[in-house]
Design a protein around this motif. Structure first.
Motif, mmCIF file in Angstrom:
data_model
loop_
_atom_site.group_PDB
_atom_site.id
_atom_site.type_symbol
_atom_site.label_atom_id
_atom_site.label_comp_id
_atom_site.label_asym_id
_atom_site.label_seq_id
_atom_site.Cartn_x
_atom_site.Cartn_y
_atom_site.Cartn_z
ATOM 1 N N ALA A 1 -10.462 77.685 45.249
ATOM 2 C CA ALA A 1 -10.973 77.142 46.511
ATOM 3 C C ALA A 1 -10.178 77.667 47.694
ATOM 4 N N ARG A 2 -8.862 77.791 47.544
ATOM 5 C CA ARG A 2 -8.024 78.317 48.626
ATOM 6 C C ARG A 2 -8.384 79.773 48.910
ATOM 7 N N ARG A 3 -8.602 80.557 47.845
ATOM 8 C CA ARG A 3 -8.980 81.959 48.042
ATOM 9 C C ARG A 3 -10.314 82.070 48.758
ATOM 10 N N LYS A 4 -11.261 81.234 48.379
ATOM 11 C CA LYS A 4 -12.580 81.238 49.005
ATOM 12 C C LYS A 4 -12.465 80.869 50.482
ATOM 13 N N ASP A 5 -11.706 79.825 50.802
ATOM 14 C CA ASP A 5 -11.514 79.410 52.198
ATOM 15 C C ASP A 5 -10.785 80.476 52.991
ATOM 16 N N PHE A 6 -9.789 81.141 52.386
ATOM 17 C CA PHE A 6 -9.047 82.189 53.071
ATOM 18 C C PHE A 6 -9.967 83.357 53.401
ATOM 19 N N GLY A 7 -10.809 83.732 52.453
ATOM 20 C CA GLY A 7 -11.761 84.814 52.681
ATOM 21 C C GLY A 7 -12.743 84.486 53.797
ATOM 22 N N ARG A 8 -13.197 83.236 53.834
ATOM 23 C CA ARG A 8 -14.123 82.808 54.865
ATOM 24 C C ARG A 8 -13.453 82.844 56.237
ATOM 25 N N SER A 9 -12.192 82.406 56.329
ATOM 26 C CA SER A 9 -11.513 82.396 57.623
ATOM 27 C C SER A 9 -11.203 83.806 58.091
ATOM 28 N N LYS A 10 -10.948 84.746 57.166
ATOM 29 C CA LYS A 10 -10.721 86.126 57.558
ATOM 30 C C LYS A 10 -11.979 86.723 58.165
ATOM 31 N N VAL A 11 -13.130 86.424 57.572
ATOM 32 C CA VAL A 11 -14.388 86.946 58.094
ATOM 33 C C VAL A 11 -14.660 86.358 59.484
ATOM 34 N N ALA A 12 -14.382 85.088 59.663
ATOM 35 C CA ALA A 12 -14.643 84.433 60.948
ATOM 36 C C ALA A 12 -13.771 85.019 62.050
#
Length: 127
Positions: A114-125
């Motif tokens: 879940a942390r990896r998924k959230d980190f990836g999403r914040s990088k894209v944003a």
């Protein structure tokens, strides 16, 4: 992943520490009070939190602070899962004692994903 262990029963704390380390995680603690836990929150990704702590504070109260103020994910590990109450909001999991190695390791694995998924999403944003 950095796992903060918040447990006031020493033998259980050491068992949680062993399981987390064998699953490939770095452990912080164990600690047994809210004050100690908050002192280590900045360095933590996820916390394994018992409901009853040595200082008489509720693990649910601590969880709210860890989640809201420090963005630390929380997994409750408790002998009284029915007493988690409102603190469960935002927690990733509630694990009943006695627990198995697989149950703890699986919850940590899901937290890491879940942390990896959230980190990836914040990088894209941010791009």
């Amino acid at each position: 992943m950095k796992v903060l262990i918040v447990e006031d029963e020493n033998i259980i704390a050491l068992e949680l520490e062993r399981i987390a380390q064998e699953a490939g995680h770095q452990t912080i603690g164990p600690v047994s009070t809210v004050e100690q836990a908050l002192a280590h929150a900045q360095r933590s990704d996820v916390a394994l939190v018992d409901l009853g702590l040595a200082d008489g504070m509720s693990g649910a109260q601590l969880a709210r602070r860890l989640i809201d103020r420090h963005r630390v994910d929380v997994i409750f590990v408790t002998g009284s899962p029915e007493n988690v109450g409102h603190g469960i909001e935002g927690a990733l999991d509630v694990i009943s004692k006695p627990f198995t190695d697989e149950r703890i390791a699986g919850a940590l694995s899901r937290a890491e994903a879940a942390r990896r998924k959230d980190f990836g999403r914040s990088k894209v944003a941010l791009s």
